[in-house]
Design a protein around this motif. Sequence first.
Motif, PDB file in Angstrom:
ATOM      1  N   TRP A  42       0.861  -1.199   0.000  1.00 42.73           N
ATOM      2  CA  TRP A  42       0.000   0.000   0.000  1.00 42.73           C
ATOM      3  C   TRP A  42       0.895   1.246   0.000  1.00 42.73           C
ATOM      4  N   LYS A  43       1.061   1.806  -1.158  1.00 43.37           N
ATOM      5  CA  LYS A  43       1.913   2.984  -1.288  1.00 43.37           C
ATOM      6  C   LYS A  43       1.252   4.026  -2.179  1.00 43.37           C
ATOM      7  N   LYS A  44       1.658   5.242  -1.946  1.00 44.34           N
ATOM      8  CA  LYS A  44       1.103   6.358  -2.719  1.00 44.34           C
ATOM      9  C   LYS A  44       2.244   7.145  -3.362  1.00 44.34           C
ATOM     10  N   ASP A  45       1.934   7.669  -4.555  1.00 43.15           N
ATOM     11  CA  ASP A  45       2.905   8.512  -5.274  1.00 43.15           C
ATOM     12  C   ASP A  45       2.664   9.980  -4.934  1.00 43.15           C
ATOM     13  N   LYS A  46       3.724  10.738  -5.045  1.00 42.48           N
ATOM     14  CA  LYS A  46       3.571  12.201  -4.995  1.00 42.48           C
ATOM     15  C   LYS A  46       3.361  12.688  -6.425  1.00 42.48           C
ATOM     16  N   HIS A  47       2.304  13.418  -6.607  1.00 39.92           N
ATOM     17  CA  HIS A  47       1.966  13.862  -7.965  1.00 39.92           C
ATOM     18  C   HIS A  47       1.321  15.254  -7.889  1.00 39.92           C
ATOM     19  N   PHE A  48       2.052  16.258  -8.389  1.00 43.55           N
ATOM     20  CA  PHE A  48       1.482  17.615  -8.391  1.00 43.55           C
ATOM     21  C   PHE A  48       2.115  18.452  -9.500  1.00 43.55           C
ATOM     22  N   TRP A  49       1.528  19.594  -9.748  1.00 38.17           N
ATOM     23  CA  TRP A  49       1.992  20.519 -10.786  1.00 38.17           C
ATOM     24  C   TRP A  49       2.299  21.869 -10.146  1.00 38.17           C
ATOM     25  N   ILE A  50       3.166  22.602 -10.834  1.00 37.21           N
ATOM     26  CA  ILE A  50       3.447  23.964 -10.388  1.00 37.21           C
ATOM     27  C   ILE A  50       3.245  24.904 -11.578  1.00 37.21           C
ATOM     28  N   THR A  59       7.730  35.768  -7.529  1.00 45.46           N
ATOM     29  CA  THR A  59       6.518  36.475  -7.101  1.00 45.46           C
ATOM     30  C   THR A  59       5.265  35.899  -7.766  1.00 45.46           C
ATOM     31  N   SER A  60       5.471  35.121  -8.848  1.00 48.49           N
ATOM     32  CA  SER A  60       4.315  34.524  -9.527  1.00 48.49           C
ATOM     33  C   SER A  60       3.843  33.250  -8.821  1.00 48.49           C
ATOM     34  N   LEU A  61       4.638  32.769  -7.869  1.00 50.44           N
ATOM     35  CA  LEU A  61       4.291  31.530  -7.154  1.00 50.44           C
ATOM     36  C   LEU A  61       3.483  31.858  -5.906  1.00 50.44           C
ATOM     37  N   GLN A  62       2.242  31.499  -5.943  1.00 49.98           N
ATOM     38  CA  GLN A  62       1.350  31.689  -4.801  1.00 49.98           C
ATOM     39  C   GLN A  62       0.932  30.315  -4.281  1.00 49.98           C
ATOM     40  N   GLU A  63       0.127  30.321  -3.251  1.00 46.98           N
ATOM     41  CA  GLU A  63      -0.315  29.050  -2.667  1.00 46.98           C
ATOM     42  C   GLU A  63      -1.085  28.208  -3.681  1.00 46.98           C
ATOM     43  N   ASP A  64      -1.882  28.900  -4.518  1.00 47.88           N
ATOM     44  CA  ASP A  64      -2.668  28.164  -5.505  1.00 47.88           C
ATOM     45  C   ASP A  64      -1.876  27.847  -6.773  1.00 47.88           C
ATOM     46  N   SER A  65      -0.574  28.173  -6.782  1.00 43.14           N
ATOM     47  CA  SER A  65       0.260  27.817  -7.929  1.00 43.14           C
ATOM     48  C   SER A  65       0.604  26.333  -7.909  1.00 43.14           C
ATOM     49  N   TYR A  66       0.499  25.708  -6.745  1.00 44.30           N
ATOM     50  CA  TYR A  66       0.795  24.282  -6.603  1.00 44.30           C
ATOM     51  C   TYR A  66      -0.518  23.509  -6.652  1.00 44.30           C
ATOM     52  N   ILE A  67      -0.667  22.683  -7.674  1.00 45.81           N
ATOM     53  CA  ILE A  67      -1.896  21.921  -7.879  1.00 45.81           C
ATOM     54  C   ILE A  67      -1.604  20.456  -7.555  1.00 45.81           C
ATOM     55  N   VAL A  68      -2.154  19.958  -6.478  1.00 46.46           N
ATOM     56  CA  VAL A  68      -1.855  18.613  -5.992  1.00 46.46           C
ATOM     57  C   VAL A  68      -2.961  17.657  -6.408  1.00 46.46           C
ATOM     58  N   ASP A  69      -2.577  16.516  -6.941  1.00 39.72           N
ATOM     59  CA  ASP A  69      -3.525  15.475  -7.328  1.00 39.72           C
ATOM     60  C   ASP A  69      -4.231  14.951  -6.070  1.00 39.72           C
ATOM     61  N   VAL A  70      -5.506  14.658  -6.210  1.00 40.50           N
ATOM     62  CA  VAL A  70      -6.289  14.218  -5.047  1.00 40.50           C
ATOM     63  C   VAL A  70      -5.789  12.887  -4.492  1.00 40.50           C
ATOM     64  N   LYS A  71      -5.116  12.099  -5.294  1.00 42.97           N
ATOM     65  CA  LYS A  71      -4.604  10.800  -4.854  1.00 42.97           C
ATOM     66  C   LYS A  71      -3.133  10.866  -4.451  1.00 42.97           C
ATOM     67  N   SER A  72      -2.580  12.066  -4.427  1.00 45.80           N
ATOM     68  CA  SER A  72      -1.155  12.214  -4.158  1.00 45.80           C
ATOM     69  C   SER A  72      -0.837  12.041  -2.675  1.00 45.80           C
ATOM     70  N   ALA A  73       0.387  11.600  -2.412  1.00 43.25           N
ATOM     71  CA  ALA A  73       0.896  11.575  -1.041  1.00 43.25           C
ATOM     72  C   ALA A  73       1.111  13.016  -0.584  1.00 43.25           C
ATOM     73  N   THR A  74       1.393  13.187   0.684  1.00 41.56           N
ATOM     74  CA  THR A  74       1.553  14.526   1.245  1.00 41.56           C
ATOM     75  C   THR A  74       2.754  15.245   0.608  1.00 41.56           C
ATOM     76  N   ILE A  75       2.531  16.506   0.236  1.00 41.62           N
ATOM     77  CA  ILE A  75       3.573  17.326  -0.383  1.00 41.62           C
ATOM     78  C   ILE A  75       4.235  18.185   0.692  1.00 41.62           C
ATOM     79  N   SER A  76       5.559  18.141   0.724  1.00 41.38           N
ATOM     80  CA  SER A  76       6.301  18.898   1.732  1.00 41.38           C
ATOM     81  C   SER A  76       6.903  20.167   1.128  1.00 41.38           C
ATOM     82  N   ALA A  77       7.485  20.983   2.000  1.00 41.79           N
ATOM     83  CA  ALA A  77       8.160  22.206   1.542  1.00 41.79           C
ATOM     84  C   ALA A  77       9.356  21.854   0.653  1.00 41.79           C
ATOM     85  N   GLU A  78      10.028  20.737   0.956  1.00 38.78           N
ATOM     86  CA  GLU A  78      11.156  20.298   0.130  1.00 38.78           C
ATOM     87  C   GLU A  78      10.697  19.959  -1.287  1.00 38.78           C
TER      88      GLU A  78
END
Length: 220
Positions: free
Chosen positions: A67-75, A116-135
């Motif tokens: 049981w494992k999950k991938d990290k999957h998101f866009w910036i 300055t173009s990077l805001q909180e909503d600039s990171y789009i995380v997949d609903v099935k993704s593992a937790t995304i960290s600051a790193e």
Amino acid sequence: MKKILVLLLTAIILVISTSCKQAEPEPINMEPKVSQMKSICELAVMECYYHNVAKLKEEDAEGILWWKKDKHFWIEYSGIVKLGIDASLVTMEVNGTQIKITLPEAKVLGCKVDSTSLQEDSYIVDVKSATISAEDEVKAFAVAQQQLEENAASNRALLAEAQQRAQTLLEEYIINIGNALGQEYSIQWVYLDSQGKPLSSTINTPITENEPANTENSSN
């Protein structure tokens, strides 16, 4: 006594006339200079603005056993890319009114993601993704920077436009000098590839105030 006085006055007038005589102006050297051309090339930089999306995926980032999950998101980001030619590779040979100019291909001179173009909503995380960290966000920023440069370096149309911009400004420089001297220069353009090897050459007479340009192409 009167004769001596007249001679003395005459000598004084000659001295004054000689001292007031203006020196002949030295001729100004208006020949094209490669140092000026390099400065022009350094100023002939195109700035391109990009708005893009970078994808980041890391498999099996979270979980245990089967049981494992991938990290999957866009910036989503914006960035600026500077395109131009390497001025240090520009050379010039002058033989009377014949000028030979070597012009390298344009390349990416610099690129930067606009933080300055990077805001909180600039990171789009997949609903099935593992937790995304600051790193992960820092890593995504680096990926965006790399992708920005790669996209610009592969855009042949923009690179050709940047090279043409530099060539146009150099030609205008030659035309202005020719008009000032009453000369008509013929320019041979030698184009270099990314390895600094000649690709082809073009010979043309720049447009003057009264005459159109003549162009002749040749390939090595």
